[in-house]
Design a protein around this motif. Sequence first.
Motif, short mmCIF file in Angstrom:
data_model
loop_
_atom_site.label_atom_id
_atom_site.label_comp_id
_atom_site.label_asym_id
_atom_site.label_seq_id
_atom_site.Cartn_x
_atom_site.Cartn_y
_atom_site.Cartn_z
N TYR A 52 0.79 -1.22 0.00
CA TYR A 52 0.00 0.00 0.00
C TYR A 52 0.83 1.28 0.00
N PRO A 71 -10.56 3.34 9.68
CA PRO A 71 -11.64 3.61 8.73
C PRO A 71 -11.07 4.17 7.44
N MET A 72 -11.95 4.47 6.49
CA MET A 72 -11.51 5.08 5.24
C MET A 72 -10.88 6.44 5.50
N GLN A 117 -10.20 10.15 5.77
CA GLN A 117 -11.14 11.26 5.93
C GLN A 117 -10.43 12.48 6.48
N GLU A 175 -5.55 8.28 7.35
CA GLU A 175 -6.15 7.06 7.88
C GLU A 175 -6.02 7.14 9.41
N ARG A 186 -16.97 4.74 9.21
CA ARG A 186 -16.96 4.72 7.73
C ARG A 186 -15.83 3.80 7.26
N ILE A 187 -16.21 2.57 6.95
CA ILE A 187 -15.21 1.54 6.67
C ILE A 187 -15.76 0.59 5.61
N TRP A 188 -14.93 -0.27 5.12
CA TRP A 188 -15.30 -1.18 4.04
C TRP A 188 -16.23 -2.28 4.54
N PRO A 189 -17.10 -2.81 3.65
CA PRO A 189 -18.03 -3.87 4.05
C PRO A 189 -17.31 -5.06 4.68
N GLN A 209 -15.98 -5.04 7.67
CA GLN A 209 -15.07 -4.59 8.72
C GLN A 209 -15.81 -3.65 9.67
#
Length: 255
Positions: free
Chosen positions: A35, A134-135, A137, A163, A190-193, A195
């Motif tokens: 990443y 989370p995502m 932001q 992050e 606000r996170i990925w499905p 998680q």
Amino acid sequence: MRLFLRCLLCCLAFCNLARADPQFKLLVLAAPNKYHYEYIPVAREGFERLGKLHAFEMTYATGLWALDGDLKQYAAIVLLNTSGEEFSDAQRRKFEDYVNGGGNVAVVHRAIIIPPGKWPWYEKLVGRSFTIHPMMQTAVVRTVDAGFPATFGVPARWIWSDEWYELANPHDVAIRPVLNVDERTYDPGRIWPGQVAKGMGADHPVSWYHSVGRARVFVTALGHDVNMYRDRHYLDHLYGGIWWAATGRGVAESR
């Protein structure tokens, strides 16, 4: 013409003399991973500018081969998005010897992350263990230790996008927080499905420092995006912490 050449030689000699007397020497480990790789040349340019501005010498390494050399020459090792989970057993031993001998460390963003239980000594060195984030932001970062050099170049309330790592303290390590993120200014969930992130509440450090024996350790969870390594506030934050780690200076003078 001869006078011009003499002046030119004198200038070159003076410049070489100035470059030959750095304050300290850093090893910056910036190894690519899944990443984090685009930042590497940009961060190098940023560190080179800092080196010229603040008169320090640097070895900037994109491979862990640098850990195989003489580590005693470095006032601090900067783990720039390079986690200890990537070290070989021999490199771990050398790194432990360096720190146990009083060598100092700055841990940046991805370098915080190591699988639980894989290297407990490293988790204790960092002082906190990563759990999830989370995502990316925008949020407000708040200074909680205005007397520490990593805060001197940033606003007391700093709008930043990153992050926001959630952290645990399984080894009960005491740290001194430098910056906290205000969870009221972003959505921790606000996170990925599949998680789940819940946030940490009012006490959510994103930068801190502590000591491990005689070693000074500075940690910042900030620094995910490549463009951050062009940002003046971020580089001021980063260098302030690295300067303290390498020299131990800056804190007493401000208090």
